[in-house]
Motif scaffolding. Structure first.
Motif, mmCIF file in Angstrom:
data_model
loop_
_atom_site.group_PDB
_atom_site.id
_atom_site.type_symbol
_atom_site.label_atom_id
_atom_site.label_comp_id
_atom_site.label_asym_id
_atom_site.label_seq_id
_atom_site.Cartn_x
_atom_site.Cartn_y
_atom_site.Cartn_z
ATOM 1 N N UNK A 254 0.816 -1.206 0.000
ATOM 2 C CA UNK A 254 0.000 0.000 0.000
ATOM 3 C C UNK A 254 0.854 1.263 0.000
ATOM 4 N N UNK A 255 2.064 1.163 0.512
ATOM 5 C CA UNK A 255 2.982 2.295 0.469
ATOM 6 C C UNK A 255 3.610 2.472 -0.914
ATOM 7 N N UNK A 256 3.405 1.499 -1.791
ATOM 8 C CA UNK A 256 4.042 1.505 -3.107
ATOM 9 C C UNK A 256 3.801 2.764 -3.929
ATOM 10 N N UNK A 257 2.548 3.223 -4.113
ATOM 11 C CA UNK A 257 2.327 4.427 -4.935
ATOM 12 C C UNK A 257 3.080 5.650 -4.422
ATOM 13 N N UNK A 258 3.081 5.875 -3.102
ATOM 14 C CA UNK A 258 3.797 7.022 -2.536
ATOM 15 C C UNK A 258 5.300 6.847 -2.698
ATOM 16 N N UNK A 259 5.783 5.645 -2.486
ATOM 17 C CA UNK A 259 7.217 5.364 -2.636
ATOM 18 C C UNK A 259 7.670 5.596 -4.077
ATOM 19 N N UNK A 260 6.897 5.102 -5.034
ATOM 20 C CA UNK A 260 7.253 5.290 -6.436
ATOM 21 C C UNK A 260 7.161 6.762 -6.850
ATOM 22 N N UNK A 261 6.206 7.495 -6.261
ATOM 23 C CA UNK A 261 6.068 8.918 -6.569
ATOM 24 C C UNK A 261 7.296 9.705 -6.112
ATOM 25 N N UNK A 282 8.862 -6.919 7.790
ATOM 26 C CA UNK A 282 8.892 -5.710 8.613
ATOM 27 C C UNK A 282 10.108 -4.843 8.303
ATOM 28 N N UNK A 283 11.232 -5.484 7.954
ATOM 29 C CA UNK A 283 12.413 -4.718 7.567
ATOM 30 C C UNK A 283 12.185 -3.998 6.243
ATOM 31 N N UNK A 284 11.484 -4.655 5.332
ATOM 32 C CA UNK A 284 11.198 -4.029 4.036
ATOM 33 C C UNK A 284 10.251 -2.834 4.213
ATOM 34 N N UNK A 285 9.288 -2.965 5.126
ATOM 35 C CA UNK A 285 8.401 -1.831 5.402
ATOM 36 C C UNK A 285 9.197 -0.667 5.975
ATOM 37 N N UNK A 286 10.088 -0.969 6.914
ATOM 38 C CA UNK A 286 10.920 0.079 7.515
ATOM 39 C C UNK A 286 11.756 0.777 6.450
ATOM 40 N N UNK A 287 12.319 -0.007 5.540
ATOM 41 C CA UNK A 287 13.127 0.576 4.464
ATOM 42 C C UNK A 287 12.293 1.463 3.552
ATOM 43 N N UNK A 288 11.097 0.990 3.219
ATOM 44 C CA UNK A 288 10.230 1.773 2.330
ATOM 45 C C UNK A 288 9.796 3.076 3.007
ATOM 46 N N UNK A 289 9.478 3.027 4.284
ATOM 47 C CA UNK A 289 9.115 4.246 5.018
ATOM 48 C C UNK A 289 10.292 5.213 5.055
ATOM 49 N N UNK A 290 11.513 4.688 5.268
ATOM 50 C CA UNK A 290 12.696 5.550 5.282
ATOM 51 C C UNK A 290 12.890 6.226 3.925
ATOM 52 N N UNK A 291 12.686 5.475 2.837
ATOM 53 C CA UNK A 291 12.799 6.058 1.498
ATOM 54 C C UNK A 291 11.772 7.174 1.300
ATOM 55 N N UNK A 292 10.558 6.950 1.789
ATOM 56 C CA UNK A 292 9.509 7.967 1.651
ATOM 57 C C UNK A 292 9.878 9.223 2.427
ATOM 58 N N UNK A 293 10.380 9.055 3.636
ATOM 59 C CA UNK A 293 10.783 10.219 4.431
ATOM 60 C C UNK A 293 11.917 10.985 3.752
ATOM 61 N N UNK A 294 12.859 10.252 3.141
ATOM 62 C CA UNK A 294 13.933 10.929 2.408
ATOM 63 C C UNK A 294 13.364 11.756 1.259
ATOM 64 N N UNK A 295 12.416 11.172 0.536
ATOM 65 C CA UNK A 295 11.803 11.902 -0.570
ATOM 66 C C UNK A 295 11.078 13.142 -0.098
ATOM 67 N N UNK A 296 10.384 13.025 1.027
ATOM 68 C CA UNK A 296 9.663 14.185 1.581
ATOM 69 C C UNK A 296 10.627 15.304 1.948
ATOM 70 N N UNK A 297 11.763 14.934 2.548
ATOM 71 C CA UNK A 297 12.759 15.948 2.911
ATOM 72 C C UNK A 297 13.291 16.672 1.677
#
Length: 395
Positions: A254-261, A282-297
């Protein structure tokens, strides 16, 4: 094929124990994890040591005729105790009460095990009996009492477990209720096993011969009851683990669309370290969330908070719930910022936006809502079309 009716269920239980072994090593201090592991191990030991080939081998190795009899009785008694221990820890409640009941259970059944070995040592059982020990020595002093003690201890545990599991099943739902019902059926079959054994031994006391109940009826009943009990104990735990795993993978996708954006706006060299495809969910979710936060920054200088406020107001006017309206507004702002960033390859924009906190304050759950809005919201689609029109009108 001799002994397979014992070795097959023993093997199944060993496989189940092996599957639980990683969790046991990680959570050894958890009483529930220990209780489940001990139950599976003891249950498999019951079938392994009760198999006639194993009985003969143990008697031969020890050099004591019928030494397997008290050994099997003691393991069966330990199985009864482990069932009670698991139920005590499974039901929860005050820790002190659970520890007190556990100590009482261990102490009581330890005394039963000690008495069984003591009575066997005092009594005489010189003739090896691989299948009909109970009935053959039903009238032998001290051995008779040893047999009676193990049957009574097993019956008491079966009655207690049947009553408690049935009572508990009336107050729960889902896989826990299904597991408890299976356990009730299994322990009722245990009572059938005990009844067959008592009837066969009692017949010998009365000078009759009903050995078939002990040698032909009781063993398959015990095998089937162990299967039901083991399944009942493991089913809720397996369902819980599978449900947690499913939820983790669902969050990841479900985080995929935001991550790809957002992945296109993060410079390749500054992205978080990649993880292998076989890594835990759970590690993959953590990694994907970290990538999203980097993109937001990286997008922060391009965020249009006025656009976000207008999108939120429009969503609320259209009847959206507050949480959904906020997620839609964040998604609109992200989509617009991505396109603003793409239109500024030389990075001439000077960042003056406020710190971005609304999407990250509540963790992955809010990010999931934003990701879903990016994929489904008409407002986001309109923002993208507007950005595309602007780009086409300014070559």
């Amino acid at each position: 094929m001799k002994g397979l009716d014992f070795y097959i269920p023993a093997g199944v239980l060993v496989i189940a124990f092996t599957c639980k072994l990683p969790g046991l090593t990680r959570h050894w201090r958890d009483p529930l994890v220990r209780a489940v592991s001990v139950l599976l191990l003891v249950a498999s030991s019951v079938f392994f040591f009760a198999a006639p080939p194993t009985i003969a081998a143990v008697n031969r190795i020890t050099g004591i005729p019928n030494f397997s009899a008290p050994l099997v009785y003691c393991i069966l008694t330990a199985f009864s105790a482990s069932c009670l221990l698991l139920l005590i820890n499974w039901r929860g409640g005050p820790d002190e009460r659970a520890r007190s009941l556990s100590r009482w259970c261990v102490g009581s059944y330890s005394a039963v095990i000690l008495s069984q070995f003591s009575l066997f040592a005092i009594g005489g059982a010189p003739v090896e009996r691989l299948r009909d020990f109970d009935t053959y020595y039903a009238n032998t002093p001290f051995i008779r009492e040893m047999i009676l003690i193990y049957l009574v201890a097993h019956t008491v545990a079966a009655v207690v477990m049947t009553v408690l599991c049935r009572r508990w099943s009336l107050h729960v739902r889902g896989s826990l209720r299904s597991g408890l019902i299976l356990m009730v059926c299994g322990f009722m079959l245990n009572l059938v096993f005990d009844a067959a054994k008592f009837a066969a031994v009692g017949a010998r006391w009365a000078g009759q011969d009903l050995d078939v109940l002990s040698t032909a009826v009781a063993p398959p009943v015990a095998s089937f009851s162990a299967l039901l009990i083991g399944t009942g104990f493991v089913l809720p735990l397996v369902v819980q683990q599978l449900s947690a795993l499913y939820q983790t993978w669902a969050t990841y996708h479900r985080l995929g669309p935001l991550w790809r954006e957002l992945r296109t706006v993060v410079p390749h060299g500054s992205r978080a370290v990649r993880i292998s495809w076989w890594s835990a969910a759970d590690l993959r979710v953590t990694q994907r969330v970290a990538d999203i936060h980097d993109g937001i920054l990286h997008l922060d200088p391009y965020f249009d908070h006025g656009l976000r406020d207008r999108a939120r107001a429009a969503a609320l006017t259209a009847g959206a719930a507050i949480a959904q309206a906020e997620a839609t507004a964040e998604a609109v702002m992200v989509a617009a910022a991505v396109r603003a960033r793409a239109a500024d390859p030389e990075e001439k924009v000077i960042g003056s936006a406020d710190a971005y906190t609304s999407a990250t304050a509540q963790g992955p759950r809010d990010l999931v809502r934003i990701s879903r809005a990016l994929r489904r919201s008409p407002a986001v689609a309109e923002t993208r079309r507007s950005a595309a029109s602007t780009e086409s009108s300014h070559p």
